[in-house]
Design a protein around this motif. Structure first.
Motif, PDB file in Angstrom:
ATOM      1  N   GLY A 237       0.821  -1.209   0.000  1.00  0.00           N
ATOM      2  CA  GLY A 237       0.000   0.000   0.000  1.00  0.00           C
ATOM      3  C   GLY A 237       0.851   1.253   0.000  1.00  0.00           C
ATOM      4  O   GLY A 237       1.642   1.487   0.912  1.00  0.00           O
TER       5      GLY A 237
ATOM      6  N   ALA B 133      -0.837   6.972   2.669  1.00  0.00           N
ATOM      7  CA  ALA B 133      -0.246   7.858   3.668  1.00  0.00           C
ATOM      8  C   ALA B 133       0.810   7.113   4.492  1.00  0.00           C
ATOM      9  O   ALA B 133       1.988   7.488   4.510  1.00  0.00           O
ATOM     10  N   GLY B 134       0.409   6.029   5.147  1.00  0.00           N
ATOM     11  CA  GLY B 134       1.344   5.303   6.002  1.00  0.00           C
ATOM     12  C   GLY B 134       2.437   4.609   5.203  1.00  0.00           C
ATOM     13  O   GLY B 134       3.624   4.713   5.526  1.00  0.00           O
TER      14      GLY B 134
ATOM     15  N   GLU C 236       1.540  -1.412  -4.802  1.00  0.00           N
ATOM     16  CA  GLU C 236       0.311  -0.611  -4.843  1.00  0.00           C
ATOM     17  C   GLU C 236      -0.613  -1.224  -5.895  1.00  0.00           C
ATOM     18  O   GLU C 236      -0.209  -1.447  -7.031  1.00  0.00           O
ATOM     19  N   ARG C 237      -1.857  -1.451  -5.488  1.00  0.00           N
ATOM     20  CA  ARG C 237      -2.797  -2.065  -6.450  1.00  0.00           C
ATOM     21  C   ARG C 237      -3.229  -1.074  -7.522  1.00  0.00           C
ATOM     22  O   ARG C 237      -3.598  -1.439  -8.612  1.00  0.00           O
TER      23      ARG C 237
ATOM     24  N   ASN D  60     -11.796   4.931   0.156  1.00  0.00           N
ATOM     25  CA  ASN D  60     -10.837   6.023   0.238  1.00  0.00           C
ATOM     26  C   ASN D  60     -10.252   6.242  -1.155  1.00  0.00           C
ATOM     27  O   ASN D  60     -10.782   7.028  -1.924  1.00  0.00           O
TER      28      ASN D  60
ATOM     29  N   SER E  54      -2.656   7.398  -2.690  1.00  0.00           N
ATOM     30  CA  SER E  54      -4.025   7.122  -2.231  1.00  0.00           C
ATOM     31  C   SER E  54      -4.757   8.420  -1.865  1.00  0.00           C
ATOM     32  O   SER E  54      -4.711   9.385  -2.636  1.00  0.00           O
TER      33      SER E  54
ATOM     34  N   GLY F 269      -6.415  17.957   2.528  1.00  0.00           N
ATOM     35  CA  GLY F 269      -5.106  18.317   3.066  1.00  0.00           C
ATOM     36  C   GLY F 269      -5.121  18.937   4.455  1.00  0.00           C
ATOM     37  O   GLY F 269      -4.142  19.541   4.869  1.00  0.00           O
ATOM     38  N   MET F 270      -6.232  18.778   5.180  1.00  0.00           N
ATOM     39  CA  MET F 270      -6.204  19.285   6.560  1.00  0.00           C
ATOM     40  C   MET F 270      -5.180  18.485   7.345  1.00  0.00           C
ATOM     41  O   MET F 270      -5.171  17.261   7.295  1.00  0.00           O
TER      42      MET F 270
ATOM     43  N   VAL G  40      -1.787  -7.413  -3.727  1.00  0.00           N
ATOM     44  CA  VAL G  40      -1.256  -8.414  -2.802  1.00  0.00           C
ATOM     45  C   VAL G  40      -2.412  -9.255  -2.256  1.00  0.00           C
ATOM     46  O   VAL G  40      -3.397  -8.715  -1.758  1.00  0.00           O
TER      47      VAL G  40
ATOM     48  N   GLY H  56      -3.884   3.706   9.051  1.00  0.00           N
ATOM     49  CA  GLY H  56      -4.950   4.107   9.960  1.00  0.00           C
ATOM     50  C   GLY H  56      -5.456   2.980  10.854  1.00  0.00           C
ATOM     51  O   GLY H  56      -6.092   3.245  11.887  1.00  0.00           O
TER      52      GLY H  56
ATOM     53  N   ASN I 178      -9.697  15.003  11.200  1.00  0.00           N
ATOM     54  CA  ASN I 178      -9.259  14.168  10.085  1.00  0.00           C
ATOM     55  C   ASN I 178      -7.920  13.520  10.485  1.00  0.00           C
ATOM     56  O   ASN I 178      -7.083  14.165  11.094  1.00  0.00           O
TER      57      ASN I 178
ATOM     58  N   VAL J 112      -5.117  12.074   8.891  1.00  0.00           N
ATOM     59  CA  VAL J 112      -3.952  11.692   8.087  1.00  0.00           C
ATOM     60  C   VAL J 112      -2.604  12.062   8.706  1.00  0.00           C
ATOM     61  O   VAL J 112      -1.653  11.295   8.648  1.00  0.00           O
TER      62      VAL J 112
HETATM   63  C1  LIG Z   1     -11.467  13.089  -0.914  1.00  0.00           C
HETATM   64  C2  LIG Z   1     -10.714  12.846   0.349  1.00  0.00           C
HETATM   65  C3  LIG Z   1     -10.457  13.900   1.232  1.00  0.00           C
HETATM   66  C4  LIG Z   1      -9.725  13.696   2.393  1.00  0.00           C
HETATM   67  N1  LIG Z   1      -9.407  14.781   3.160  1.00  0.00           N
HETATM   68  C5  LIG Z   1      -8.607  14.613   4.246  1.00  0.00           C
HETATM   69  C6  LIG Z   1      -8.126  15.726   4.983  1.00  0.00           C
HETATM   70  O1  LIG Z   1      -8.371  16.892   4.643  1.00  0.00           O
HETATM   71  N2  LIG Z   1      -7.349  15.499   6.086  1.00  0.00           N
HETATM   72  C7  LIG Z   1      -7.034  14.233   6.505  1.00  0.00           C
HETATM   73  O2  LIG Z   1      -6.383  14.104   7.531  1.00  0.00           O
HETATM   74  N3  LIG Z   1      -7.468  13.164   5.797  1.00  0.00           N
HETATM   75  C8  LIG Z   1      -8.224  13.316   4.678  1.00  0.00           C
HETATM   76  N4  LIG Z   1      -8.612  12.227   3.948  1.00  0.00           N
HETATM   77  C9  LIG Z   1      -8.297  10.893   4.484  1.00  0.00           C
HETATM   78  C10 LIG Z   1      -6.890  10.432   4.221  1.00  0.00           C
HETATM   79  O3  LIG Z   1      -6.617  10.472   2.859  1.00  0.00           O
HETATM   80  C11 LIG Z   1      -6.740   9.028   4.796  1.00  0.00           C
HETATM   81  O4  LIG Z   1      -6.967   9.090   6.180  1.00  0.00           O
HETATM   82  C12 LIG Z   1      -5.376   8.404   4.558  1.00  0.00           C
HETATM   83  O5  LIG Z   1      -5.011   8.398   3.205  1.00  0.00           O
HETATM   84  C13 LIG Z   1      -5.357   6.988   5.103  1.00  0.00           C
HETATM   85  O6  LIG Z   1      -4.047   6.509   5.115  1.00  0.00           O
HETATM   86  P1  LIG Z   1      -3.718   4.972   5.153  1.00  0.00           P
HETATM   87  O7  LIG Z   1      -2.240   4.860   5.092  1.00  0.00           O
HETATM   88  O8  LIG Z   1      -4.436   4.341   6.272  1.00  0.00           O
HETATM   89  O9  LIG Z   1      -4.348   4.354   3.824  1.00  0.00           O
HETATM   90  P2  LIG Z   1      -4.318   4.894   2.328  1.00  0.00           P
HETATM   91  O10 LIG Z   1      -3.701   6.215   2.246  1.00  0.00           O
HETATM   92  O11 LIG Z   1      -5.686   4.727   1.781  1.00  0.00           O
HETATM   93  O12 LIG Z   1      -3.352   3.867   1.581  1.00  0.00           O
HETATM   94  C14 LIG Z   1      -3.673   2.543   1.349  1.00  0.00           C
HETATM   95  C15 LIG Z   1      -3.140   2.119  -0.009  1.00  0.00           C
HETATM   96  O13 LIG Z   1      -2.963   0.714  -0.014  1.00  0.00           O
HETATM   97  C16 LIG Z   1      -3.368   0.190  -1.246  1.00  0.00           C
HETATM   98  N5  LIG Z   1      -3.709  -1.219  -1.033  1.00  0.00           N
HETATM   99  C17 LIG Z   1      -4.643  -1.699  -0.175  1.00  0.00           C
HETATM  100  N6  LIG Z   1      -4.658  -3.044  -0.202  1.00  0.00           N
HETATM  101  C18 LIG Z   1      -3.727  -3.421  -1.098  1.00  0.00           C
HETATM  102  C19 LIG Z   1      -3.281  -4.697  -1.555  1.00  0.00           C
HETATM  103  N7  LIG Z   1      -3.803  -5.828  -1.077  1.00  0.00           N
HETATM  104  N8  LIG Z   1      -2.299  -4.729  -2.490  1.00  0.00           N
HETATM  105  C20 LIG Z   1      -1.756  -3.585  -2.980  1.00  0.00           C
HETATM  106  N9  LIG Z   1      -2.143  -2.362  -2.566  1.00  0.00           N
HETATM  107  C21 LIG Z   1      -3.115  -2.280  -1.639  1.00  0.00           C
HETATM  108  C22 LIG Z   1      -4.533   1.051  -1.626  1.00  0.00           C
HETATM  109  O14 LIG Z   1      -4.775   0.974  -3.008  1.00  0.00           O
HETATM  110  C23 LIG Z   1      -4.086   2.425  -1.159  1.00  0.00           C
HETATM  111  O15 LIG Z   1      -3.405   3.126  -2.175  1.00  0.00           O
HETATM  112  C24 LIG Z   1      -9.307  12.392   2.748  1.00  0.00           C
HETATM  113  C25 LIG Z   1      -9.561  11.332   1.883  1.00  0.00           C
HETATM  114  C26 LIG Z   1     -10.234  11.541   0.681  1.00  0.00           C
HETATM  115  C27 LIG Z   1     -10.455  10.400  -0.245  1.00  0.00           C
END
Ligand SMILES: Cc1cc2nc3c(=O)[nH]c(=O)nc-3n(C[C@H](O)[C@H](O)[C@H](O)COP(=O)(O)OP(=O)(O)OC[C@H]3O[C@@H](n4cnc5c(N)ncnc54)[C@H](O)[C@@H]3O)c2cc1C
Ligand code: SF4
Lengths: 553, 183
Positions: free
Chosen positions: A12, A15-16, A35-36, A93, A99, A106-107, A253, A517, A527, A529
């Motif tokens: 993935g 963010a993380g 990344e898928r 998401n 992602s 972007g907050m 994956v 997350g 939010n 992120v």
């Molecule tokens: C429109 C929108 C507005 C937002 N606004 C805000 C904001 O203003 N402030 C804020 O704090 N947050 C905001 N967010 C939320 C923020 O983007 C998420 O909280 C954050 O991206 C989550 O991080 P994460 O690492 O948990 O997962 P993600 O960033 O979602 O990353 C997960 C990634 O893993 C990949 N993946 C998953 N499973 C697999 C697999 N089996 N094989 C390969 N790849 C895989 C996914 O495709 C994805 O790209 C917003 C989100 C959206 C969509």
């Protein structure tokens, strides 16, 4: 030909995952970042509201693919419905390099010190799995700072409720737009404490990229001038430049390989042509976001972990959280919007905690601009949905409507969860995630309270009509999650009641980590992120320090 | 996202399959629409025009909403085709029996009153055995809004009519410095 063995696989590139990739690669570890989805392309759906990451009526700009990625929604009576990202309740998401950080608003919130110890502050809450974090705000502070400087945040220090910080923001705060100027004056008059929202966007040129031109298509879209900071244009390119990190896009994956001794050996995945492949590594980090991470762990069954990796205690997938959004909309008899992007510029944290009779609370802020189609849904209930009256409303109020709203700190519960569906499979034949459970009844109390505050402020600001929004029903039976999904691999000191330790390491599998997350114990009234990024920095540092001992143990 | 070959062929078959089906059995290749006959289109246009009527600004017809619906139903929402067609049949059957003419021939006041009933599931049930009137209405409503307010690239919002009506400058200024593949 077998793939070359690497030190660490990261699943993935959001963010993380993006942050972890950089931390490991610059410290000399060889990394494959799976990344898928694909690299985001700005021009593909430029300015297209119906294919944005927020509206998605005709498709989602940044994935996942509608046809390939079904999920299942389980209703309280046990009925299972197969759904796609086009349906509500999908817990969607994004799926691309970066992602959600490509199309987010972007907050850039740091959680408040209180957010890490809700149970100590509020006590046990019946029907909830409310808990303190095993880390405090002070533990995370240096990593928040790192995220702010490396990814890039604009902000100032005028929020009196924020936790202490050691270093200012790297860029000055954004100026208020017309709506925020007006509402901040009102808030001040009411004794509240407005301040500019910290943003992962460049208020001045930063990191080799230009400053924001403040257009109105920000949230839901990629930035036309690349002034919005996500992992796709900051940490991931840094990781790639070291030569230690390969980003493999279009690769899904399917499961983590766990050997007889209970150690992660690598992953099985489908490449962009749909061919099944194996990649081995010394260590695996899962960062697929709360829904997919839980699914991947649950799908990774082995002798010592017959119910999924790290799931011998049945905690993987539990405590799924998101944010109920609540607030109010007001109509004014003067133009209150000037369309200075991206819309949201002002917030107050006066109601995040210490609200008599409530557990937690939430932040209130102004809203990102709504484009014309979204605005058709912005009406007081009972008003005409169509005909001349509809049209008159669109014309009359587009610049005269303002919204104050915010994410309510959800009270986690054990039954709001991700499981793996026994029959439904995705395009690659992998069992899909199923969502079930509901929200805790206290969320509704918080919504009623917070929206009443928003109503008060908008009235005081001179709105001629105000109505509350986002108050869930008395019994809210739909699982939480959505764009702010979190909580499914809870972090904790006790292996019986958590999935990972305070460094994101799965309790029972030493060389398997979670860095997204999912590890959040509670989701804050913000939010999430920046908190996800900060934790990933901390986990990355821990992995680098302990890599050799974990590898050889 | 790349398609693998099998999926690509399946996808193609899907789109062309539905096109061929209708052009052969309904003979609507002359209607100028992908899935609707001329008759169906006139009814649907009348409905859409009531949802967003022309006044000092253009309405649904001028914005090309029917083209949007025709195109998007074909491309993305093939399941909706039956809802549209069955809904139109039911509505016309009701109008013929009750008013002795087609929906689009009724006065605007009559059309609106029928639509208000349809929205609330209040038209006589015997005509709506194969279609749910409120779902049909809601689908027409939703697609009309999308066709009118969405980006012109999807077949509606011709000449940016809705953006102009809402005093939005379009297309937006597009800056330089976009990213590509992490570089
Ligand atoms: C429109 C929108 C507005 C937002 N606004 C805000 C904001 O203003 N402030 C804020 O704090 N947050 C905001 N967010 C939320 C923020 O983007 C998420 O909280 C954050 O991206 C989550 O991080 P994460 O690492 O948990 O997962 P993600 O960033 O979602 O990353 C997960 C990634 O893993 C990949 N993946 C998953 N499973 C697999 C697999 N089996 N094989 C390969 N790849 C895989 C996914 O495709 C994805 O790209 C917003 C989100 C959206 C969509
Ligand atoms: S407001 Fe526009 S220019 Fe500024 S960061 Fe957002 S998309 Fe980019």
């Amino acid at each position: 030909m077998a793939n070359k063995h690497v030190n660490v696989i990261i699943v993935g590139a959001g963010a993380g995952g993006g942050v972890i990739a950089k931390e490991l690669a610059v410290n000399g570890l060889s990394v494959i970042l799976f990344e898928r989805g694909e690299w985001p392309v700005y021009d593909k759906n430029a300015n297209d509201e119906l294919i944005s990451q927020r509206i998605q009526e005709l498709g989602n700009a940044f994935g996942p693919d509608w046809k390939r990625n079904p999920r299942v929604l389980i209703s309280p009576d046990g009925k299972r419905t197969t759904i796609t990202p086009a349906n509500g309740g999908y817990n969607h998401n994004a799926a691309c390099v970066g992602s959600g950080t490509v199309s987010y608003g972007g907050m850039a919130w740091r959680f408040m010190p209180e957010d890490f110890k809700l149970k100590s502050i509020y006590g046990h809450v019946e029907g909830s799995s409310l808990e303190d974090w095993p880390v405090t705000y002070d533990d995370l502070e240096p990593y928040y700072e790192k995220a702010e400087w490396e990814i890039g945040v604009s902000g100032d220090e005028t929020n009196p409720f924020a936790g202490p910080r050691n270093r200012p923001y790297p860029m000055p705060a954004f100026e208020y737009n017309r709506e925020a100027r007006h509402l901040s004056e009102t808030c001040k008059k009411m004794g509240l404490h407005p301040f500019p929202i910290p943003m992962l966007r460049n208020s001045i040129p930063y990191n080799g990229r230009p400053r924001c031109i403040r257009n109105r298509t920000c949230v839901g879209f990629a930035c036309p001038v690349d002034a919005k900071n996500g992992t796709q244009n900051t940490v991931i390119p840094v990781a790639m430049k070291t030569g230690n990190c390969e980003v493999k896009t279009g690769c899904m994956v399917a499961n983590i390989i766990i050997d007889e001794k209970g150690r992660a050996r690598g992953v099985e995945y489908f490449d962009s042509k749909g061919n099944g492949k194996t990649q081995t590594a010394d260590m695996v980090v899962v960062a697929g976001a709360a829904t997919e991470t839980a699914r991947l762990l649950l799908n990774s069954k082995s002798k010592l972990h017959p119910n999924g990796a790290g799931n011998n205690n049945d905690w993987v997938g539990r405590n799924l959280q998101g944010h109920v959004y609540t607030g109010a909309t007001g109509l004014f008899d003067f133009d209150i919007l000037d369309l200075t992007g991206p819309g949201a510029t002002m917030a107050i944290c006066d109601f995040n905690h210490h609200n008599p009779g409530l557990v937690g609370g939430g932040m209130l802020c102004t809203e990102f601009f709504q484009l014309p189609y979204a605005f058709t849904g912005n009406r007081p209930s009972g008003s005409a949905r169509w005909g001349k009256e509809h049209k008159d409303y669109q014309r009359k109020y587009y610049y005269r409507s303002a919204r104050l709203h915010g994410p309510v700190q959800e009270i986690p519960n054990f039954d709001s969860r991700i499981t793996v569906d026994p029959t439904v499979k995705d395009y690659w034949g992998i069992p899909v995630a199923a969502m079930s459970g509901g929200r805790h009844p206290l969320d509704r109390d918080n919504c009623i309270f917070l929206s009443s505050k928003a109503v008060e402020i908008l009235k005081e600001a001179g709105a001629v009509q105000v109505w509350p929004r986002g108050i869930p029903g008395k019994v809210s039976y739909s699982p939480s999650g959505g764009q702010h999904q979190a909580g499914t691999c809870r972090m904790g000191n006790d292996p019986k009641t958590s999935v990972v330790n305070p460094f994101g390491q799965i309790h029972e599998i030493e060389n398997l980590f979670v860095a997204d997350g999912s590890v959040l114990v509670t989701n804050g009234g913000f939010n999430p992120v920046l908190t996800i990024m900060a934790i990933a920095y901390r986990t990355g540092e821990y992995i680098v320090k302990n890599f050799n001992s974990i590898k050889s143990s | 996202m790349q398609y693998n070959r099998r999926n690509f062929l399946k996808h193609l078959g899907f789109i062309y399959g539905s096109l061929l089906l209708y052009s052969s059995c309904n003979g609507n290749q002359k209607s100028g629409y992908r899935i609707f006959t001329k008759e169906e289109a006139s009814c649907l246009i009348a409905l859409c025009e009531q949802i967003i009527p022309a006044d000092e600004d253009p309405g649904a017809t001028d914005a090309g909403v029917i083209n949007f619906i025709d195109k998007q139903t074909t491309l993305r929402f093939p399941d909706d085709e039956a809802i549209f067609k069955n809904g139109i049949v039911a509505l016309q059957a009701f109008c013929k029996e009750k008013h002795n003419c087609l929906f689009e021939q009724l006065s605007s006041v009559e059309q609106v009153s029928i639509m208000k009933d349809m929205e609330r599931n209040k038209l006589p049930g015997e005509y709506w055995q194969k279609a749910n009137q409120a779902s049909f209405f809601n689908l027409v409503l939703r697609r009309t809004m999308q066709g009118f307010y969405g980006s012109p690239r999807h077949g509606g919002n011709k000449d940016y009519v809705s953006y102009r009506m809402m005093k939005l400058d379009y297309p937006l200024l597009i800056g330089q410095n976009r990213y590509k593949d992490g570089k």
